[in-house]
Enzyme design. Sequence first.
Site, PDB file in Angstrom:
ATOM      1  CB  CYS A 145      -0.900  -0.013   1.237  1.00  0.00           C
ATOM      2  SG  CYS A 145      -1.796   1.514   1.512  1.00  0.00           S
ATOM      3  CD1 TRP A 197      -5.808  -3.560   4.414  1.00  0.00           C
ATOM      4  CD2 TRP A 197      -4.190  -4.655   3.317  1.00  0.00           C
ATOM      5  NE1 TRP A 197      -5.395  -2.764   3.381  1.00  0.00           N
ATOM      6  CE2 TRP A 197      -4.406  -3.407   2.684  1.00  0.00           C
ATOM      7  CE3 TRP A 197      -3.225  -5.518   2.797  1.00  0.00           C
ATOM      8  CZ2 TRP A 197      -3.684  -2.994   1.562  1.00  0.00           C
ATOM      9  CZ3 TRP A 197      -2.505  -5.114   1.682  1.00  0.00           C
ATOM     10  CH2 TRP A 197      -2.739  -3.876   1.075  1.00  0.00           C
ATOM     11  CB  THR A 242      -7.627   1.848   5.943  1.00  0.00           C
ATOM     12  OG1 THR A 242      -7.580   2.727   7.084  1.00  0.00           O
ATOM     13  CG2 THR A 242      -8.984   2.017   5.264  1.00  0.00           C
ATOM     14  CB  VAL A 243      -2.777  -0.706   6.447  1.00  0.00           C
ATOM     15  CG1 VAL A 243      -3.197  -1.937   7.175  1.00  0.00           C
ATOM     16  CG2 VAL A 243      -2.732  -0.950   4.942  1.00  0.00           C
ATOM     17  CD  GLU A 293      -4.794  11.505   7.732  1.00  0.00           C
ATOM     18  OE1 GLU A 293      -4.078  11.117   6.806  1.00  0.00           O
ATOM     19  OE2 GLU A 293      -5.923  11.974   7.571  1.00  0.00           O
ATOM     20  CB  SER A 294      -0.737   7.686   5.768  1.00  0.00           C
ATOM     21  OG  SER A 294      -1.179   8.540   4.742  1.00  0.00           O
ATOM     22  CE1 TYR A 315      -5.594   2.895  -5.658  1.00  0.00           C
ATOM     23  CE2 TYR A 315      -3.949   4.623  -5.516  1.00  0.00           C
ATOM     24  CZ  TYR A 315      -4.366   3.354  -5.212  1.00  0.00           C
ATOM     25  OH  TYR A 315      -3.562   2.533  -4.467  1.00  0.00           O
TER      26      TYR A 315
END
Length: 572
Positions: free
Chosen positions: A285, A328, A381-382, A397-398, A445
């Site tokens: 990801c 995942w 999510t990751v 939150e990346s 995307y």
Amino acid sequence: MSSNRIQAELEALRNKKLAQEKRKNLKSDAGPLQFTTADGFYDKQRALKKAEAKSRNDAKALLRRYKGYFIPGASKEDEKKILEEAANSGISVDEVAKKYGFQNVEQNDKEKEKLEEVVPNSDDDDKIINETIDKAPEDQEEDKKNVDATEDGDGDDKIINDNIHGTVEGQVEVEKNVDTVEEVSLDGGVEDASGNEKDTPIILSTEKEEEENDDEPIEASADNDIASLEVTDANESSENPELDEESKDESQKPDVSWRNYISDKPGSKFPPESGRYHLITAMACPWAHRTMIVRGVKGLEDVISISIVHPVWQRTKPEIPNDNHCGWVFANPDGPPLRNTTGLGGPFPPAFPNTTVDPINNSFSVRDLYELAGDKDGKYTVPLLWDKTLNTIVSNESAEIIRMFNGSFNKFAKNPEIDLHPKELSSKIDHFNSWIYPTLNNGVYKCGLAISQTAYDDAIDLLTSAFDRVASILQNQPFLAGDTFTEADVRLFVTLIRFDEIYVIYFKTNTRSVAHTPSLLDYCRRIYKMPGVSETCDFDQIKMHYFCSHPSLNKLSIIPRGPNFKSLIEKS
């Protein structure tokens, strides 16, 4: 009898029935506009036309009120939501934007001048209406004959309102995409020839555009919740449930659950401590990859533990027959070989050398961790930053996780002197993020998940322009902000190393290639060879994830061999 004739006769019957129903409704109308005489009939027609004029004026007012607002990096759905809430509530756009964590709203100066125009007075429309209705009796009688075929005012109001909202969206999109040569940035921010901003653009769907404060959480960055795919056109977004957790962050600005911040401020619920926090991530990801790079570059391997999930999505509740969620899962070295979620493809190894079981809670899937923490959103999510002390989620939150890794753990880091978001470069970094995200990170995307030719054409045009823009910038300097490697480079790098192997093939971004763009190939090589980066890049897992996790795009999960981009960036 031909099909065309049958169709025509059916249409005639349908219109006749509609006319009969209309006459019946007019005769039995029991509302305030009830009539039994010709005068009553025309009273109703006058009222309907006035209502239509009012709706038209309201629509014009809405358009003029919001024409010229632009929200760089935001999805059209987010922009529409904020503008409509402002219109319906009477609250200013600025205040509504701040409600969702956006600090600034800007308009094109020329459009501001146009906003001073007076909306046509409703009296003028009344005059036209009255002139139309107060016609000769014979004309009125003809109108009455035709009234059966007309639609009521509500239907017209809906059409008008739908059209005006679409126009507002279109205007915002036009403003957002303006890009004159080295004068106006993709996000609407004006630059001088050196790339310095003259006017800071509004950042509405990217990360926080303020200086990072180690004592305070970052205000609602746009990198949040990947609730749905990155296709941001509200009318042309993907509805593929397989991909709901594939993309992440800026695509769905408002409404995110896990936005806690690690701070050494007294009383902080999440203070910086060595060994307390655990990162759940994926080699495949790009959003999760950001966090792994910053963790490695800062030297936090001994401070923040890590779990890497399996690259190929699986059913997350296989023991429940009717639960079809796929996402995942943690690797199981002792488990059987895997297939894709439809039972095809592979077989894939049940684990890789760097994938692990969940060492904290022995969870089967990332979903299990979300549910353990009481998550209600259902988007699993990751990356996921976990607090082992409180046994809960800190953040998913990346954009905020990488800033926490950059600044909150310096007293434990091996490389505390490295600052990926220095204050003197803060505005420049945030500016790069603001247009690289929607056009490149998210742009791939938009291309790959477009559901119409028009949506794809728009997305690929923006992506190609942005690709050329970064290539041009990097012809003259080693990194985006100059001589300093920053957060903006981390975010761009994770997209570029996937570009030729994945996006050109899978997402149809074949107008450009990193391998055939010397400045970008050298840029990738430069970053890849930095300490702490190359070990976060696993091309086998990247390719396996994309080509094998989405059966709707690749039913048999066949993995293309590709150009071997890894060998290119490993060369001197």
